[in-house]
Scaffold this active site. Structure first.
Site, PDB file in Angstrom:
ATOM      1  N   CYS A 127      -6.659  -7.867 -39.777  1.00  0.00           N
ATOM      2  CA  CYS A 127      -6.238  -9.580 -39.760  1.00  0.00           C
ATOM      3  C   CYS A 127      -4.577  -9.372 -40.029  1.00  0.00           C
ATOM      4  CB  CYS A 127      -6.975  -9.852 -41.310  1.00  0.00           C
ATOM      5  SG  CYS A 127      -8.297  -9.779 -41.141  1.00  0.00           S
ATOM      6  N   GLU A 142      -7.466   6.417 -19.264  1.00  0.00           N
ATOM      7  CA  GLU A 142      -7.038   5.857 -19.190  1.00  0.00           C
ATOM      8  C   GLU A 142      -6.952   4.233 -18.102  1.00  0.00           C
ATOM      9  OE1 GLU A 142      -4.099   3.551 -21.643  1.00  0.00           O
ATOM     10  OE2 GLU A 142      -5.194   4.046 -22.054  1.00  0.00           O
ATOM     11  N   GLU A 188     -11.004  -3.407 -21.573  1.00  0.00           N
ATOM     12  CA  GLU A 188     -10.283  -3.762 -22.309  1.00  0.00           C
ATOM     13  C   GLU A 188      -9.842  -4.789 -22.467  1.00  0.00           C
ATOM     14  OE1 GLU A 188      -7.493  -2.189 -25.743  1.00  0.00           O
ATOM     15  OE2 GLU A 188      -6.776  -1.531 -23.158  1.00  0.00           O
ATOM     16  N   ASN A 233      -6.588  -8.456 -45.497  1.00  0.00           N
ATOM     17  CA  ASN A 233      -6.754  -7.959 -45.197  1.00  0.00           C
ATOM     18  C   ASN A 233      -6.962  -6.688 -44.989  1.00  0.00           C
ATOM     19  OD1 ASN A 233      -6.885  -6.594 -42.060  1.00  0.00           O
ATOM     20  ND2 ASN A 233      -4.736  -5.461 -42.328  1.00  0.00           N
ATOM     21  N   GLY A 234      -8.388  -5.909 -44.764  1.00  0.00           N
ATOM     22  CA  GLY A 234      -9.038  -4.936 -44.860  1.00  0.00           C
ATOM     23  C   GLY A 234     -10.814  -4.394 -45.319  1.00  0.00           C
ATOM     24  N   LYS A 264      -8.076   0.747 -19.612  1.00  0.00           N
ATOM     25  CA  LYS A 264      -7.422  -0.376 -19.164  1.00  0.00           C
ATOM     26  C   LYS A 264      -8.143  -1.725 -19.127  1.00  0.00           C
ATOM     27  CE  LYS A 264      -4.823  -0.694 -21.855  1.00  0.00           C
ATOM     28  NZ  LYS A 264      -4.638   1.151 -22.388  1.00  0.00           N
ATOM     29  N   ARG A 277      -3.293  -9.192 -34.111  1.00  0.00           N
ATOM     30  CA  ARG A 277      -3.920  -8.585 -35.054  1.00  0.00           C
ATOM     31  C   ARG A 277      -5.526  -9.183 -34.545  1.00  0.00           C
ATOM     32  NH1 ARG A 277      -0.807  -5.001 -38.106  1.00  0.00           N
ATOM     33  NH2 ARG A 277      -1.899  -5.856 -39.670  1.00  0.00           N
ATOM     34  N   HIS A 293     -22.345  16.252 -10.837  1.00  0.00           N
ATOM     35  CA  HIS A 293     -22.692  16.825 -12.257  1.00  0.00           C
ATOM     36  C   HIS A 293     -23.915  15.777 -12.787  1.00  0.00           C
ATOM     37  CE1 HIS A 293     -21.631  20.626 -11.683  1.00  0.00           C
ATOM     38  NE2 HIS A 293     -20.627  20.498 -11.770  1.00  0.00           N
ATOM     39  N   LYS A 322      -5.144  -5.168 -32.420  1.00  0.00           N
ATOM     40  CA  LYS A 322      -3.763  -4.508 -31.950  1.00  0.00           C
ATOM     41  C   LYS A 322      -3.635  -3.062 -32.978  1.00  0.00           C
ATOM     42  CE  LYS A 322      -0.613  -3.016 -29.376  1.00  0.00           C
ATOM     43  NZ  LYS A 322      -0.439  -2.561 -28.117  1.00  0.00           N
ATOM     44  N   TRP A 348      -9.895 -11.100 -38.007  1.00  0.00           N
ATOM     45  CA  TRP A 348     -10.599 -10.572 -36.918  1.00  0.00           C
ATOM     46  C   TRP A 348     -11.672 -10.325 -38.046  1.00  0.00           C
ATOM     47  CZ3 TRP A 348     -12.650  -5.004 -36.681  1.00  0.00           C
ATOM     48  CH2 TRP A 348     -12.738  -4.700 -35.343  1.00  0.00           C
TER      49      TRP A 348
END
Ligand code: AGP
Length: 610
Positions: free
Chosen positions: A2, A483, A490, A100-101, A487, A27, A506, A605, A74
């Site tokens: 948040c 990566e 996401e 926040n948390g 990307k 955020r 394999h 983020k 969030w």
């Protein structure tokens, strides 16, 4: 996580809160809300979803006042909804709180408060804090918060206002997630608070970073701070070196595209001033390791999450090759639960763009507790990771607003390269001119890679309907395959997997058919021939190969379907150039699929809870 913001001063508060929330919306964007205190009354407006919904609601129900709080959420406890949006009021409507948390013991506190007659209208853990403070409120908000916080368990940052406060005051507490206070400029009688310095930049550069356990009281003329023992304490005021313009889009459609294009300059800013091309030495002004310590190191433990973990995997190649020190790379969320073998000959290195990722911080603390020397690679001045470390290699990427990390990743790689050279130097091995020259050529090479933009936009047009993607890389480019896949996941929500090319036979080779685009990273000399045969394995099963290469397609020795050309640089720095087209490909595919590329669903983020 948040974003929280607060203001107390002489200006209309709501426009300031909205502006601050807009800077922090990356955020979390499940819901948003503001509360204003005026004439000893609390007035709050909240809305589910993006900030624009709140702005529309405020246009219908305008609020006026000179102090208040704002929040963008969030969700952790309680689904995204207006009912669970912040600010949260206590059931007796005496105070309002933003948080926040996570409060880990909220259920037992809730049961007790229900027994004391408090009621709950949301599913949030936050409402428990509001009612708990209210249960102790007897005319002194500071005292009530001081009592309540002693009963809270978990990682949290919150701010609270009360209609009963004799004069305007905001009380804020930090235990884990970041909380920054801002001092009014040029004699302005005002104070600010926020989760992120970017939210304050337009109003002040003079900030105070609260430490864990700090409680602050903001009043028009003053900021007072108490430590976790309740003792008054002074915290230093720091001047921020970011300018507000950096936090704007600068004419680009999205922050992500802007930040991809900022990489040549960000790389230059990250190694500039640290490499003495005359003496051939590396210098850090925020990190010092003496030669005996460097020589006495037995190994390095690198701790990180997400994209930073991919940077750590590449850092391992650089450090082991240049400094001949064994490196272990761990996910922050896994490290302390495997009971790692650590002593004072171990150097632990936390890697984090935000410096606030809870999993990485807890792993760093775990290594430090076991006796390791602790250092960090970080992008945010004053963040927690930098404060618990004895030395920091800052990545000078500037504020990264897009949730998908791009310029922070490539600057982490150049920071790792410099740190590896520094270790080599401090362990008595000479630096070769080629090592440093390689850096000088890097920004230009990345600029060249960016010239592929149109080609990648067209490539995205051909592949945006794909349901799956496979990325293959070998050696130092295997993490770039990871990566590239991350990307795409996401930004476009397409299922994508990064895999060591040699491992494909394999298992994943079973996935290959004409519908699966396979991006193969075929650069450099060391493993090129191996990757070539892996591309042939894919073609043998009618797979579609997109070759990312530093060679003329005619020299690839295999008939691929599409090519992404990149300039050749030093093998250890090639991943920095190679990832840029993969960032652009993900961006354009996400755009074609109508995704919100700067604020992808379900993401945040910096993840400040475990
Ligand atoms: C990357 O695009 C993501 N935003 C995410 O994986 C991120 O890298 C991870 O959460 C770690 O963040 P940090 O670097 O701020 O610690």
């Amino acid at each position: 996580m948040c974003g929280i913001v607060g203001y107390l001063g002489e200006r209309e508060v709501v426009p300031l809160l909205i502006d601050g929330l807009r800077k922090m919306e990356y955020r979390g964007y499940d819901s948003a809300g503001v509360v204003v205190v005026r004439d000893h009354a609390l007035a709050a407006v909240k809305a589910e979803g993006k900030l624009d919904r709140l702005v529309e609601r405020l246009a219908q129900h305008p609020l006026h006042g000179l102090y208040g709080l704002g929040h963008t959420r969030w969700a952790t406890h309680g689904a995204p909804s207006e009912r669970n949006a912040h600010p949260v009021l206590d059931s007796r409507r005496r105070l309002a709180l933003i948080h926040n948390g996570i409060i880990e013991n909220f259920l037992e506190l809730k049961r007790r408060l229900i027994g004391e007659g408090f009621t709950f209208s949301s599913d949030t853990d936050t409402e428990v804090v509001a009612n708990l403070i209210s249960s102790y409120l007897d005319g002194d908000l500071h005292a009530a918060v001081e009592r309540a916080r002693r009963e809270l368990e978990g990682l949290y940052a919150f701010a609270v206002v009360s209609a009963e406060s004799p004069e305007g005051e905001i009380i804020a507490v930090r235990q884990g997630p970041p909380l920054i206070l801002g001092r009014g400029q040029e004699g302005r009688n005002e104070q600010f608070l926020a989760s992120d310095p970017a939210a304050l930049l337009a109003y002040t550069r003079d900030v105070v970073f609260l430490e864990n356990g700090d409680l602050a009281r903001l009043r028009r003329g003053s900021i007072e701070i108490w430590d976790k023992g309740g003792q008054p304490i002074e915290r230093p005021t720091q001047r921020l070196n970011w300018d507000p313009i950096q936090a704007e889009k600068g004419g680009y459609k999205h922050f992500m595209l802007k930040e991809i294009h900022e990489q040549p300059q960000a790389l230059q800013d990250t190694f500039g001033g640290r490499v003495d091309f005359e003496t051939g030495e590396i210098h850090f002004d925020t990190l010092h390791l003496d030669r005996p310590t460097a020589a006495g190191l037995s190994r390095i433990h690198v701790l990180a999450c997400g994209t930073s973990w991919h940077a750590a995997l590449i850092g391992k190649f650089m450090i082991e090759e240049l400094a001949r020190l064994p490196v272990e790379v761990d996910y922050g969320s896994e490290y302390r639960y495997r009971d790692p073998i650590v002593d004072s000959s171990v150097l632990a290195l936390g890697v984090s763009q935000s410096g606030e990722t809870a999993d990485t911080l807890s792993a760093m603390e775990a290594a430090k507790e076991r006796g390791a020397r602790l250092f960090a690679i970080c992008n945010v001045l004053g963040s927690q990771a930098t404060r618990i470390s004895e030395g920091v290699v800052y990545t000078h990427a500037g504020p990264e607003i897009g949730v998908a990390s791009t310029k922070a990743f490539t600057t982490q790689l150049v920071a790792f390269y410099q740190f590896a050279l520094y270790l080599r130097q401090m362990r008595g091995m000479a630096l070769e001119p080629a090592h440093l020259q390689a850096l000088a050529h890097l920004p230009q090479a990345v600029t060249q890679a960016l010239e592929q933009e149109q080609h990648l936009e067209e490539m995205a047009r051909r592949h945006f309907r794909a349901e799956n993607f496979l990325y293959l890389g070998r050696g130092i480019n295997y993490p770039i395959a990871l990566e590239g896949a991350l990307k795409l996941k996401e930004i476009s929500y397409i299922h994508a997997e990064g895999y060591p090319a040699g491992e494909m036979k394999h298992g994943p080779i079973a996935l290959i058919d004409e519908h699966l685009p396979v991006v193969a990273i075929a650069t450099g000399a060391r493993v090129f021939d191996k990757v070539k045969s892996n591309m042939q394995e894919v073609k043998a099963r009618d797979g579609k190969v997109i070759a990312l290469t530093d060679r003329d397609p005619a020299d690839l020795g295999v008939q691929v379907d599409e090519v992404i050309r990149v300039p050749r640089v030093h093998e250890l720095l090639q991943p920095i150039v190679n990832v840029v087209p993969l960032q652009l490909l993900a961006y354009f595919i996400g755009l074609r699929r109508g995704a919100d590329v700067d604020q992808p669903r379900n993401l945040a983020k910096s993840v400040t809870v475990e």
